[in-house]
Design a protein around this motif. Structure first.
Motif, short mmCIF file in Angstrom:
data_model
loop_
_atom_site.label_atom_id
_atom_site.label_comp_id
_atom_site.label_asym_id
_atom_site.label_seq_id
_atom_site.Cartn_x
_atom_site.Cartn_y
_atom_site.Cartn_z
N THR A 1 -1.65 7.66 -1.52
CA THR A 1 -1.92 8.11 -2.89
C THR A 1 -1.24 9.43 -3.21
OG1 THR A 1 -4.04 6.95 -2.86
CG2 THR A 1 -3.74 8.64 -4.56
N SER B 1 -14.79 2.11 3.31
CA SER B 1 -14.25 3.14 2.41
C SER B 1 -14.38 2.67 0.96
CB SER B 1 -12.77 3.43 2.72
OG SER B 1 -11.95 2.35 2.27
N ARG C 1 -12.01 2.55 -1.20
CA ARG C 1 -10.83 1.72 -1.48
C ARG C 1 -11.04 0.30 -0.93
NH1 ARG C 1 -4.96 3.95 -0.34
NH2 ARG C 1 -5.63 5.21 -2.09
N ARG D 1 -13.31 -1.66 -3.15
CA ARG D 1 -12.66 -2.16 -4.36
C ARG D 1 -11.80 -3.39 -4.05
NH1 ARG D 1 -12.75 -4.20 -8.72
NH2 ARG D 1 -10.98 -3.97 -10.09
N PHE E 1 0.84 -1.17 0.00
CA PHE E 1 0.00 0.00 0.00
C PHE E 1 0.88 1.23 0.00
CE2 PHE E 1 -2.34 -3.38 2.03
CZ PHE E 1 -3.54 -3.34 1.33
#
Length: 139
Positions: A41, A112, A114, A117, A38
């Motif tokens: 971003t 969230s 994210r 997904r 991770f």
């Protein structure tokens, strides 16, 4: 029956769990190495392209190493190790564990966009493995 442990067999042996537990559970909730990396971003977007390439190469190398580690080291420990006995929960019982895991994934997905997904990716993978059947999936 003493405790049952489910994790990578070589990790269980390496950290000492094999010294205090008798059984290693062979059922697997995902069926494959799911290593993840991770990055923040904002920080990722600030990196120059050549460092992004380097990071991606490192991730690929790590996954390649993991596959060899599990299938070279873990398979040998499972077949020649003396500290833990392999055990498996029957398919029909394990299916209940999987169904509960999917409920948990749904809870995680709500935290969230994210997370949603990531859960979608896990579910897609699990669906493919379930359809593929043995030897890819043992349930």
């Amino acid at each position: 029956m003493k405790e049952i442990w489910q994790e990578a067999y070589d990790e269980v042996k390496g950290v000492g769990w094999a010294d205090v537990t008798n059984y290693f559970l062979t059922n697997n909730i995902s069926g494959a190495w799911c290593g993840s990396f991770f990055a923040n971003t904002e920080r990722w977007n600030a990196l120059p392209d050549h460092l992004k390439v380097l990071f991606n190469m490192m991730m690929d190398s790590s996954h390649y190493y993991r596959q060899h580690w599990y299938w070279g080291g873990e398979a040998k420990l499972r077949t020649t190790g003396t500290k833990m006995q392999l055990t498996t929960i029957p398919d029909e019982e394990w299916r209940q564990v999987e169904l509960e895991a999917y409920k948990f994934w749904d809870e995680v997905a709500e935290t969230s966009p994210r997370a949603k997904r990531v859960v979608e990716i896990f579910k897609e993978y699990a669906g493919v493995m379930e359809k593929a059947g043995k030897p890819y999936r043992y349930s």
